[in-house]
Motif scaffolding. Structure first.
Motif, PDB file in Angstrom:
ATOM      1  N   LEU A  65      37.391  40.200  38.690  1.00 58.52           N
ATOM      2  CA  LEU A  65      38.210  41.391  38.487  1.00 58.52           C
ATOM      3  C   LEU A  65      37.428  42.672  38.770  1.00 58.52           C
ATOM      4  O   LEU A  65      37.967  43.611  39.358  1.00 58.52           O
ATOM      5  N   TYR A  92      46.022  40.854  38.611  1.00 61.80           N
ATOM      6  CA  TYR A  92      45.060  39.803  38.294  1.00 61.80           C
ATOM      7  C   TYR A  92      45.537  38.994  37.083  1.00 61.80           C
ATOM      8  O   TYR A  92      45.504  37.772  37.084  1.00 61.80           O
ATOM      9  N   TYR A 100      42.423  35.681  32.765  1.00 65.02           N
ATOM     10  CA  TYR A 100      42.619  36.925  32.029  1.00 65.02           C
ATOM     11  C   TYR A 100      42.409  36.700  30.531  1.00 65.02           C
ATOM     12  O   TYR A 100      41.747  37.493  29.868  1.00 65.02           O
TER      13      TYR A 100
END
Length: 187
Positions: A65, A92, A100
């Motif tokens: 990320l 993302y 995540y």
């Protein structure tokens, strides 16, 4: 055969992919071994156990990320940078829900410092400098931006907005417009 080409890096990516499919908390060494076509025990020569594997997934996700965020905000300032930053985060999170979730896990201080987590902070601060903010306002604004983005993404992921037909993308954009307004008038 070289144990199906297993390396710590390959295991980490496979675990991250598995987390995206079944959820971060549902990954296991047994499921990972099955997916790779190897015995569970063979994984222990590459990772120290499930905790180590989960830490590796967290570090991988933070790095992925951070790279995407850096590319997204490069050369942008103000509202354009804010929207690029937040939209990249959202994309993302939607594309990689397990990764995540992994990024929300607490890391020990040494691992945290060596990970890409500090880059996330640097990137949000770079976005805020486009608004002319300096500390301590920059710190407060960074917390506001991250709280808004994380909060929206958490509610979106948990189905917290499913009771209303309004398009989530539109609501997210409006949230960013409100953040931009707040940041431009921060003084």
């Amino acid at each position: 055969m070289a144990r199906a080409g297993i390396t710590p890096e390959r295991l980490t990516v496979a675990a991250a992919d598995l987390a995206d499919e079944v959820g971060f908390e549902a990954i296991s060494l047994a499921a990972l071994a099955r997916g790779l076509g190897v015995k569970d025990a063979s994984l222990y020569s590459h990772v120290a156990g499930l905790g180590d594997l989960r830490t590796r997934v967290t570090v991988l996700a933070l790095a992925e990320l951070a790279d995407l965020l850096a590319d997204a905000v490069a050369g942008l300032a103000g509202k354009d940078a804010l929207k690029a930053f937040a939209t990249t985060y959202r994309h993302y999170a939607l594309a990689h829900p397990g990764r995540y979730t992994a990024m929300q896990q607490e890391l020990d201080p040494v691992t945290l410092a060596a990970s890409a987590a500090p880059r996330h902070g640097e990137l949000v601060r770079a976005v805020l400098r486009g608004y002319g903010l300096t500390d301590p306002d920059e710190t407060d604004a960074a917390r506001l931006v991250l709280s808004t983005v994380y909060g929206f993404l958490g509610l979106e992921a948990s189905g917290g907005f499913s009771h209303h037909p309004r398009d989530l993308g539109t609501s997210f954009e409006r949230s960013l417009d409100a953040l931009d307004h707040a940041l431009r008038s921060w003084a």
